[in-house]
Scaffold this active site. Structure first.
Site, short mmCIF file in Angstrom:
data_model
loop_
_atom_site.label_atom_id
_atom_site.label_comp_id
_atom_site.label_asym_id
_atom_site.label_seq_id
_atom_site.Cartn_x
_atom_site.Cartn_y
_atom_site.Cartn_z
N HIS A 37 0.84 -1.19 0.00
CA HIS A 37 0.00 0.00 0.00
C HIS A 37 0.88 1.25 0.00
O HIS A 37 1.93 1.29 0.65
CB HIS A 37 -0.92 0.00 1.23
CG HIS A 37 -2.07 0.95 1.11
ND1 HIS A 37 -1.95 2.30 1.34
CD2 HIS A 37 -3.37 0.74 0.76
CE1 HIS A 37 -3.12 2.89 1.16
NE2 HIS A 37 -4.00 1.97 0.81
N HIS A 38 0.44 2.26 -0.73
CA HIS A 38 1.26 3.46 -0.88
C HIS A 38 1.45 4.20 0.44
O HIS A 38 2.37 5.01 0.58
CB HIS A 38 0.61 4.40 -1.91
CG HIS A 38 1.52 5.49 -2.39
ND1 HIS A 38 2.73 5.23 -3.00
CD2 HIS A 38 1.42 6.84 -2.31
CE1 HIS A 38 3.32 6.37 -3.30
NE2 HIS A 38 2.56 7.37 -2.89
N SER A 39 0.61 3.94 1.42
CA SER A 39 0.76 4.60 2.71
C SER A 39 2.03 4.16 3.43
O SER A 39 2.51 4.86 4.33
CB SER A 39 -0.46 4.33 3.60
OG SER A 39 -0.58 2.93 3.86
N LEU A 40 2.59 3.02 3.05
CA LEU A 40 3.81 2.52 3.70
C LEU A 40 5.06 3.13 3.10
O LEU A 40 6.15 3.01 3.68
CB LEU A 40 3.87 0.99 3.58
CG LEU A 40 2.73 0.22 4.24
CD1 LEU A 40 2.96 -1.28 4.09
CD2 LEU A 40 2.59 0.60 5.70
#
Length: 214
Positions: free
Chosen positions: A89-92
């Site tokens: 996920h791009h949040s990581l």
């Protein structure tokens, strides 16, 4: 593995109520070995990898556990003995930070004590990157100042073209442009990769009158 505190969404959906929760990381939930059609793998393994990677972009991630997955495709293709698709996920993290983390976690095959060798960064030889001359004469100093002027001018031109493109300019029509009569394409997108010869790329560039600078 040890327990972690992560932000989870109720029901496993990203639309659920988010809250901090203590979860135990089960590696088996993140290491995925899909059961693919053996006949398809035997016929065109590259196409199977491409279609599988494309299908992952259409599937939501389970927000009730850490948002990363390793998909292991254990069969040979034309470019590798096996393939690993890392879904994060791009949040990581963004692409560069995740690739840096991946390289930092790997080791060289020739020497397991060393990190993998990275490509050498190209040297920057333009005048703008040179230290300010102190005793090289007036002409050298003027050349150094002129390089900054050129940099500022090119920056202003690029910003002006960007603003004009956003407001009223349009990309020039090429052989790859869609006409107004074309049907509406599906919003689904696919990740496609292909190895091309540099001579073929130059042929296409010349055919569509594309100007490129290096």
């Amino acid at each position: 593995m040890e327990d972690l505190y992560i932000v989870v969404a109720d029901g496993g959906s990203e639309d659920g109520n988010r809250r901090w929760a203590r979860v135990k990381v089960n590696v088996d939930d993140h290491i995925i070995v899909p059961a693919l059609d053996p006949a398809g793998v035997e016929t065109d393994a590259d196409q199977v990898v491409e279609e599988y990677a494309a299908s992952l972009s259409t599937l939501p991630m389970d927000a009730s556990r850490p948002l990363w997955e390793f998909h292991i495709l254990d069969f040979p293709t034309s470019e590798a003995t096996s393939t690993v698709v890392l879904r994060v996920h791009h949040s990581l993290g963004d692409g560069m930070s995740l690739m840096t983390l991946l390289f930092a976690s790997a080791r060289s095959v020739a020497d397991p004590t060393r990190l993998p060798a990275m490509p050498k960064q190209p040297e920057r030889t333009a005048a703008i990157y040179m230290p300010r001359p102190r005793s090289a004469g007036a002409m050298a100093f003027l050349g150094w100042v002129w390089s900054y002027f050129v940099l500022a001018w090119n920056t202003m031109v690029d910003v002006a073209f960007f603003a004009a493109t956003v407001l009223f300019l349009r990309d020039p029509k090429t052989s790859f442009s869609c006409s107004d009569d074309d049907p509406v394409f599906s919003p689904r997108r696919r990740f496609v990769h292909l190895s091309l010869s540099l001579d073929d790329v130059k042929f296409i560039k010349n055919a569509i009158n594309c100007v490129s600078t290096v």
